[in-house]
Design a protein around this motif. Structure first.
Motif, short mmCIF file in Angstrom:
data_model
loop_
_atom_site.label_atom_id
_atom_site.label_comp_id
_atom_site.label_asym_id
_atom_site.label_seq_id
_atom_site.Cartn_x
_atom_site.Cartn_y
_atom_site.Cartn_z
N LEU A 282 0.84 -1.21 0.00
CA LEU A 282 0.00 0.00 0.00
C LEU A 282 0.87 1.25 0.00
N ARG A 283 1.95 1.21 0.79
CA ARG A 283 2.84 2.37 0.86
C ARG A 283 3.43 2.69 -0.52
N HIS A 284 3.82 1.63 -1.25
CA HIS A 284 4.37 1.87 -2.60
C HIS A 284 3.33 2.48 -3.53
N ASN A 285 2.09 1.98 -3.43
CA ASN A 285 1.03 2.59 -4.24
C ASN A 285 0.83 4.05 -3.87
N VAL A 286 0.92 4.35 -2.58
CA VAL A 286 0.71 5.73 -2.15
C VAL A 286 1.86 6.63 -2.63
N TYR A 287 3.09 6.13 -2.60
CA TYR A 287 4.21 6.90 -3.17
C TYR A 287 3.92 7.24 -4.63
N MET A 288 3.51 6.22 -5.37
CA MET A 288 3.23 6.45 -6.78
C MET A 288 2.08 7.43 -6.94
N LEU A 289 1.09 7.30 -6.09
CA LEU A 289 -0.08 8.17 -6.14
C LEU A 289 0.32 9.62 -5.89
N ALA A 290 1.33 9.81 -5.04
CA ALA A 290 1.74 11.18 -4.74
C ALA A 290 2.59 11.76 -5.87
N LEU A 291 3.32 10.89 -6.57
CA LEU A 291 4.29 11.40 -7.54
C LEU A 291 3.79 11.36 -8.98
N VAL A 292 3.29 10.19 -9.40
CA VAL A 292 3.03 9.98 -10.83
C VAL A 292 2.01 10.96 -11.42
N PRO A 293 0.84 11.19 -10.76
CA PRO A 293 -0.10 12.12 -11.37
C PRO A 293 0.46 13.55 -11.48
N VAL A 294 1.20 14.00 -10.47
CA VAL A 294 1.75 15.37 -10.53
C VAL A 294 2.65 15.52 -11.75
N VAL A 295 3.58 14.59 -11.89
CA VAL A 295 4.55 14.69 -12.98
C VAL A 295 3.85 14.52 -14.33
N THR A 296 2.97 13.52 -14.43
CA THR A 296 2.32 13.25 -15.71
C THR A 296 1.45 14.42 -16.15
N LEU A 297 0.60 14.89 -15.25
CA LEU A 297 -0.29 15.99 -15.63
C LEU A 297 0.50 17.28 -15.85
N GLY A 298 1.54 17.48 -15.03
CA GLY A 298 2.37 18.67 -15.20
C GLY A 298 3.01 18.70 -16.58
N LEU A 299 3.63 17.59 -16.97
CA LEU A 299 4.24 17.53 -18.29
C LEU A 299 3.19 17.65 -19.39
N GLY A 300 2.05 17.01 -19.18
CA GLY A 300 0.97 17.08 -20.16
C GLY A 300 0.52 18.50 -20.39
N LEU A 301 0.32 19.24 -19.31
CA LEU A 301 -0.09 20.65 -19.42
C LEU A 301 0.97 21.48 -20.11
N PHE A 302 2.21 21.24 -19.71
CA PHE A 302 3.34 22.00 -20.26
C PHE A 302 3.43 21.80 -21.78
N PHE A 303 3.41 20.55 -22.22
CA PHE A 303 3.51 20.28 -23.66
C PHE A 303 2.28 20.79 -24.40
N ALA A 304 1.11 20.62 -23.81
CA ALA A 304 -0.11 21.07 -24.48
C ALA A 304 -0.09 22.58 -24.64
N PHE A 305 0.39 23.27 -23.61
CA PHE A 305 0.47 24.73 -23.69
C PHE A 305 1.43 25.14 -24.81
N MET A 306 2.56 24.44 -24.90
CA MET A 306 3.51 24.73 -25.96
C MET A 306 2.90 24.49 -27.33
N LEU A 307 2.22 23.38 -27.46
CA LEU A 307 1.64 23.05 -28.76
C LEU A 307 0.59 24.08 -29.17
N ASN A 308 -0.11 24.63 -28.19
CA ASN A 308 -1.22 25.52 -28.53
C ASN A 308 -0.87 27.00 -28.46
N VAL A 309 0.08 27.34 -27.61
CA VAL A 309 0.35 28.76 -27.39
C VAL A 309 1.82 29.10 -27.62
#
Lengths: 307, 307
Positions: free
Chosen positions: B67-94
């Motif tokens: 459970l602890r490992h899942n929680v680590y991933m839960l804390a890290l993976v969405p932040v990085v993934t969505l952050g990069l996604g927003l960053f690239f999408a912003f570049m592509l569009n703006v």
């Protein structure tokens, strides 16, 4: 802007590029230049990070095991076509491909037929229990499959008549069942957008309800059916957990199982070239679908996540 | 006519509902029942043991570890993934060079970037796991990542990656990020395309930098999409089954360093035949997932920026 509006927009196939409404240039445009180089630079780096590992599979499928292991970055010097036949025959990827095609073929068709039948009734007819049945289907989207696999295993094993474990029809039924929640959700929304007058006209002209559905409404729903069909094809072709649990007989393996097994055995068998060719065999149908239906795949899958 | 209508409704709903009830609804109900039994084998009977399995789970250091490992991933993976996604999408569009008649513009070739970035989303997670297993090959000459680091002169960074206890979980998390960024680029691009151009225009006329337009306009207007994406990515981070099963040393190793809840459940049920106990894990996973989703929705809503 409300959630619904944003989701509705995100679900559209619409172009991501800004509207090109012509208007007079208002200011100097020096800022964009530097930023543009910077943007492309970062985007290309990420593109390489994504693209190179995938290309690596493609070129490794033509190298011998030795070349893959000792010179991972090198291009093939001789094209080892035998990897493909080794994968297809010796590593049984041909059998797994056929299994996957039968199961996914059956379940995609089954999902679309059953899903749109249920969705049509739920979208266009009022009867007691309509809302209840709709929410019963939609609730399935939030059940974690992991929680269900243990009881599902016993439902399949103890199925009246004969066990459904490791059978084509058993897996097809399971794939259909697990694809229904999203399919019903998506197609219900789609049927609601179609004009009611056409169906009424058909009924007045004497067509039965079923005939109206198959000959009038389904053809009109084609864009929705294509989206949901691709969505289900990709999901079912790549399914891993359900076959792992319900399909433990080697001659019935699907591609994902076969690949995982070969990959885990590599330490002993050592035919890396065949593994790479096997991965290409598993990827090619998906690649073709993605290349042809790029826009629908992207909009369909993103709509799928925003359920 | 009424009679015909009801016969039609029943006829169209019966089959989808039966399939769905047998393979999805009934396992869902049974999961709770089985979790309160000591069912431990393929034969024999199950005795009702109340909440004993849950008590055992509470005291199990293995499950907390997973459970602890899942929680680590839960804390890290969405932040990085969505952050990069927003960053690239912003570049592509703006992030593009301003052309005549346009206030802001996406970079050229944004379709091509999206095509490549999105690719990992359509291929099987099995294939992704096998590819990255090879990239992380610990050998300094044979491993793709290690030989690349050697090539650019960063020998000091070479590592045994998946074999290193402190790194293995992060290596697997990185693959998760790699596989999903493209999805969010497409998702956020579609949402960004719906933001009216004149809002940007007004901001730029007032002298706002692109940095400001991102944080003051784009992000607030996309907040609902980000929030939904967050829940979706979180649920993926709570899974990680296929990646861990295929990539990790000894399924969840080295030394339990990459163990996750779904893998624990899978092994407890289908290797150790402790079906009652494993079902309790499934119920616990449902609780964890639901808690996460509800908390995210509430927490994110409170922070929502009104405009």
């Amino acid at each position: 802007m409300t959630t619904e509006e944003i989701e509705a927009v995100a679900k559209q196939d619409g172009p991501a590029t800004p509207d090109r409404t012509p208007e007079p240039a208002k200011r100097k445009s020096s800022e964009g230049g530097v930023l543009n180089v910077f943007s492309h630079g970062i985007l290309i780096v990420w593109g390489l990070m994504v693209g190179v590992p995938l290309l690596w599979v493609a070129w490794s499928a033509f190298k011998d095991s030795n070349g893959i292991l000792t010179d991972p970055w090198g291009l093939p010097t001789v094209l080892h076509w035998e990897n493909w036949s080794n994968a297809w025959e010796d590593a049984n990827m041909g059998q797994y491909f056929v299994n996957t095609a039968i199961i996914v073929g059956g379940s995609v068709i089954g999902t679309m037929v059953l899903g749109s039948m249920a969705a049509y009734v739920l979208a266009r007819f009022e009867f007691p229990g309509n809302r209840f049945i709709y929410y019963l289907f939609v609730a399935g989207m939030s059940f974690p499959v992991f929680m269900l696999v243990i009881p599902l295993f016993f439902v399949m094993r103890d199925f009246p008549g004969s066990s459904l474990l490791a059978t084509y029809h058993g897996l097809i039924l399971v794939y259909i069942a697990y694809s229904l929640p999203f399919t019903v959700f998506f197609m219900t929304a789609f049927f609601r957008t179609l004009p009611a007058t056409v169906a009424e006209a058909a009924l007045i002209d004497g067509a039965s309800h079923s005939r109206t559905f198959f000959q009038v409404m389904l053809p009109m729903a084609k864009p929705g059916l294509i989206s949901i069909g691709i969505f289900n094809f990709l999901g079912q072709w790549n399914q891993y957990l359900l076959p792992m649990v319900l399909n433990q007989q080697e001659d019935k393996y699907v591609l994902t199982q076969g690949l995982a097994m070969i990959a885990l055995q590599q330490g002993y068998e050592n035919d890396w070239g065949a593994l790479m060719a096997g991965m290409m065999i598993a990827m090619l149908p998906v690649l073709v679908v993605y290349a042809i239906f790029q826009r629908q795949v992207q909009s369909g899958l993103t709509a799928g996540a925003l359920k | 006519m009424q009679h015909g209508k009801y016969r039609f409704i029943v006829g169209f709903l019966a089959l989808p509902l039966i399939v769905y009830a047998i393979f999805v609804i009934s396992p869902f109900v049974q999961a709770f029942q089985i979790s309160m039994t000591n069912w431990s084998g393929l034969v024999g009977t199950a005795e009702f043991v109340g909440l004993e399995n849950f008590q055992r789970l509470w005291e199990s250091s293995d499950f907390w570890n997973a459970l602890r490992h899942n929680v680590y991933m839960l804390a890290l993976v969405p932040v990085v993934t969505l952050g990069l996604g927003l960053f690239f999408a912003f570049m592509l569009n703006v992030g593009g060079k301003r052309r005549k008649n346009e206030v802001i513009a996406g970079v050229g070739g944004s379709k091509m970037y999206k095509f490549v970035f999105f690719f990992p989303q359509v291929i099987s997670v099995t294939i992704i796991a096998v590819i990255w297993f090879n990239i992380y090959n610990p050998d300094p000459d044979d491993g793709m990542l290690n030989s690349f680091l050697g090539f650019i002169g960063l020998d000091g960074l070479q590592n045994s990656w998946l074999g290193e206890k402190s790194l293995a979980l992060w290596c697997i998390s990185a693959v998760m990020v790699w596989g999903h960024v493209g999805f969010y680029v497409v998702l956020f691009s579609a949402a960004m395309a719906s933001i009216p151009r004149d809002i940007y225009e007004a901001a730029l006329l007032d002298g706002a930098s692109r940095f400001h337009t991102f944080f003051r306009i784009t992000l607030p207007l996309l907040w609902d999409t980000v929030q939904t994406g967050w829940v979706y990515m979180g649920i993926i981070a709570l899974d990680a089954f296929a990646l861990v099963q295929i990539m990790s040393v000894n399924m969840g190793g080295p030394d339990g360093a990459t163990d996750v809840m779904p893998l624990r459940l899978y092994l407890t049920a289908f290797r150790d035949s402790q079906f009652g106990y494993a079902s309790a894990m499934g119920v616990a996973m449902l609780i964890v997932t639901m808690t996460f989703a509800v908390l995210t929705m509430r927490f994110a809503r409170r922070e929502r920026i009104e405009y």
